[in-house]
Design a protein around this motif. Structure first.
Motif, short mmCIF file in Angstrom:
data_model
loop_
_atom_site.label_atom_id
_atom_site.label_comp_id
_atom_site.label_asym_id
_atom_site.label_seq_id
_atom_site.Cartn_x
_atom_site.Cartn_y
_atom_site.Cartn_z
N LYS A 199 -13.68 44.27 48.70
CA LYS A 199 -12.53 44.14 49.59
C LYS A 199 -12.18 42.68 49.86
N VAL A 200 -12.12 41.88 48.79
CA VAL A 200 -11.79 40.47 48.96
C VAL A 200 -10.35 40.32 49.44
N ASP A 201 -10.10 39.21 50.11
CA ASP A 201 -8.76 38.91 50.62
C ASP A 201 -7.90 38.24 49.55
N LEU A 202 -8.55 37.42 48.71
CA LEU A 202 -7.85 36.66 47.69
C LEU A 202 -8.68 36.63 46.42
N LEU A 203 -8.03 36.32 45.31
CA LEU A 203 -8.72 36.20 44.03
C LEU A 203 -8.48 34.83 43.41
N LEU A 204 -9.51 34.30 42.76
CA LEU A 204 -9.38 33.14 41.89
C LEU A 204 -9.53 33.63 40.45
N SER A 205 -9.18 32.79 39.51
CA SER A 205 -9.14 33.24 38.12
C SER A 205 -10.45 33.01 37.38
N PRO A 206 -10.70 33.77 36.32
CA PRO A 206 -11.85 33.56 35.45
C PRO A 206 -11.55 32.42 34.48
N TRP A 207 -12.43 32.21 33.49
CA TRP A 207 -12.19 31.16 32.49
C TRP A 207 -11.66 31.77 31.20
N GLY A 208 -10.59 31.20 30.69
CA GLY A 208 -10.15 31.51 29.34
C GLY A 208 -9.07 32.56 29.24
N THR A 209 -8.27 32.43 28.19
CA THR A 209 -7.16 33.34 27.94
C THR A 209 -7.57 34.79 27.77
N PRO A 210 -8.63 35.11 26.98
CA PRO A 210 -8.99 36.52 26.82
C PRO A 210 -9.29 37.21 28.14
N HIS A 211 -9.93 36.50 29.07
CA HIS A 211 -10.29 37.10 30.35
C HIS A 211 -9.06 37.30 31.22
N HIS A 212 -8.15 36.33 31.23
CA HIS A 212 -6.91 36.49 31.99
C HIS A 212 -6.11 37.68 31.47
N PHE A 213 -6.03 37.77 30.15
CA PHE A 213 -5.28 38.86 29.53
C PHE A 213 -5.90 40.20 29.91
N ALA A 214 -7.23 40.26 29.90
CA ALA A 214 -7.94 41.51 30.18
C ALA A 214 -7.72 42.00 31.60
N ILE A 215 -7.73 41.07 32.57
CA ILE A 215 -7.66 41.50 33.98
C ILE A 215 -6.23 41.67 34.47
N ALA A 216 -5.24 41.32 33.65
CA ALA A 216 -3.84 41.43 34.09
C ALA A 216 -3.50 42.85 34.51
N SER A 217 -4.04 43.84 33.79
CA SER A 217 -3.75 45.23 34.12
C SER A 217 -4.36 45.63 35.47
N VAL A 218 -5.52 45.07 35.79
CA VAL A 218 -6.15 45.34 37.09
C VAL A 218 -5.28 44.79 38.22
N LEU A 219 -4.78 43.57 38.02
CA LEU A 219 -3.92 42.95 39.03
C LEU A 219 -2.65 43.75 39.24
N GLU A 220 -2.07 44.24 38.14
CA GLU A 220 -0.84 45.02 38.25
C GLU A 220 -1.08 46.36 38.94
N ARG A 221 -2.17 46.99 38.58
CA ARG A 221 -2.47 48.32 39.14
C ARG A 221 -2.65 48.24 40.66
N HIS A 222 -3.30 47.17 41.11
CA HIS A 222 -3.57 47.04 42.55
C HIS A 222 -2.54 46.16 43.26
N LYS A 223 -1.56 45.65 42.51
CA LYS A 223 -0.53 44.78 43.09
C LYS A 223 -1.18 43.62 43.85
N PHE A 224 -2.15 43.00 43.18
CA PHE A 224 -2.95 41.94 43.80
C PHE A 224 -2.60 40.61 43.12
N PRO A 225 -1.92 39.70 43.80
CA PRO A 225 -1.51 38.44 43.17
C PRO A 225 -2.68 37.50 42.90
N MET A 226 -2.63 36.81 41.77
CA MET A 226 -3.66 35.84 41.40
C MET A 226 -3.02 34.72 40.58
#
Length: 392
Positions: A99-126
């Motif tokens: 139940k974090v309030d905010l998110l910071l990003s991981p390292w690298g393009t593959p990881h950003h690409f992978a988690i984009a769907s999680v952010l969209e599903r939960h409407k969680f800006p990062m």
């Protein structure tokens, strides 16, 4: 005994009541990072930037939440083991369980690409940092933004300009098979052809390559004016070791990711002089915020920041802090603030056009006498581009 138990129970309830406000007063901020695995060498520079920021925010009394209150921040970090699939699970956990309030990003393009769907599903800006993707940009997600100006299509155009400035007529292109390297190659090759720059060697290699001898023997035999290594930190190290041993004599030598990390110059000393890499920041400029960040990082960690990854991570938290100061922790308001705002950062003003930094120009750095200087674009140079003259 019943009275005693009752007193204990009442005391426990009272303690819990006192503890609850203290827990609520924290802003919990989560992220995953590659502390182990293939990308681990790059992780400390990003972790350090996050930790320094959190320390400074707490020293100022906490994060400003929409001008209404300040709360101390607490960072929650997990090792994704350099596996994008693990990052997906971690960000799901951060949002739904921690139940974090905010998110910071991981390292690298593959990881950003992978988690984009999680952010969209939960409407969680990062706000993303150490990544860029034309493909993800074209998908137009609504909850992730990239601080970097190093997008593959723009990089290709900038690289051709830099090569022409250096008088390069022929190149060898060596490409890591990871997505960022491949996407860069996709746009670079036609740009080279259009500019009349001949590709004498075109070699792809696996992410976990252990020996570049065979590739670099071909490069030496071809005698190109320039070598373009679309590499990550591990293979950038391999390249320097073997290129020095074999005696690659190209006057222009470029490694995509790696040379901006502080340990790289320390590892190779003068041998790294002349190497060009990705980046658009240097402490040699006149940005006051930039100088303050550089001084604080060196003081705390006894080393220089990574001129690429530490900087992008720091810019991401600068933007996040300013957006939260305007919008608070409400996700819809925060998304709007990030999408429409203009932010003061160590790389200058930043605002977003869709997911992309729309202000900062694509840039390149060069190691000169052990220091990294901006050599492109010319109007942001801290030193002119110099040819690589051997391996000291």
């Amino acid at each position: 005994m019943k009275k005693f138990v009752g007193v204990l129970a009442a005391s426990a309830l009272a303690a819990a009541a006192w503890a609850a406000p203290a827990q609520a007063a924290e802003v919990r901020i989560g992220y995953s990072i590659a502390k182990t695995g293939l990308f681990a060498p790059a992780a400390p520079s990003q972790i350090n930037a996050y930790n320094l920021w959190a320390e400074q925010v707490n020293a100022r009394g906490g994060l400003d939440l929409g001008g209404k209150e300040r709360r101390k921040v607490k960072l929650i970090q997990y090792d994704d083991q350099s596996n994008p699939g693990n990052a997906v699970k971690i960000y799901e956990k951060l949002i739904t369980q921690d139940k974090v309030d905010l998110l910071l990003s991981p390292w690298g393009t593959p990881h950003h690409f992978a988690i984009a769907s999680v952010l969209e599903r939960h409407k969680f800006p990062m706000i993303g940092s150490t990544a860029s993707s034309v493909q993800l940009r074209n998908m137009k997600p609504g909850n992730i933004w990239f601080t970097t100006a190093a997008v593959a299509d723009k990089l290709a155009t900038a690289m051709v300009g830099l090569l022409q400035t250096a008088g390069v007529k022929s190149v060898a292109v060596l490409t890591n098979q990871l997505p960022f390297g491949q996407e860069n190659k996709k746009f670079l090759m036609p740009a080279l052809k259009a500019a009349g720059i001949e590709v004498l060697v075109d070699a792809d290699y696996p992410p976990n390559i252990k020996d570049m001898t065979a590739i670099l023997v071909k490069v030496k035999a071809a005698k190109p004016d320039g070598v373009i290594g679309l590499a990550y930190p591990g293979d950038s190290i391999l390249y320097i070791n073997k290129a020095r041993e074999i005696g690659i004599a190209a006057k222009f030598q470029y490694l995509l990711v790696g040379p901006a990390i502080g340990f790289f110059r320390g590892m190779f000393k003068g041998a790294a002089d002349g190497i060009v890499t990705l980046g658009h920041w240097s402490p040699h400029g006149d940005n006051a915020r930039s100088k303050a960040f550089y001084a604080a990082y060196k003081k705390k960690f006894k080393q220089e920041p990574d001129y690429l990854d530490s900087v992008e991570a720091w810019v991401s938290v600068e933007i996040l802090e300013q957006a939260v100061a305007k919008a608070g922790l409400d996700k819809d308001k925060l998304r709007q603030a990030i999408s429409t705002g203009t932010f003061d950062t160590i790389i200058g003003k930043v605002r977003f056009d869709g997911v992309q930094n729309a202000v900062t120009p694509t840039g390149f750095l060069q190691i000169q006498k052990g220091e990294l200087h901006v050599v492109w674009p010319k109007d942001r140079q801290t030193a002119p581009l110099a040819p690589k003259t051997g391996w000291k």
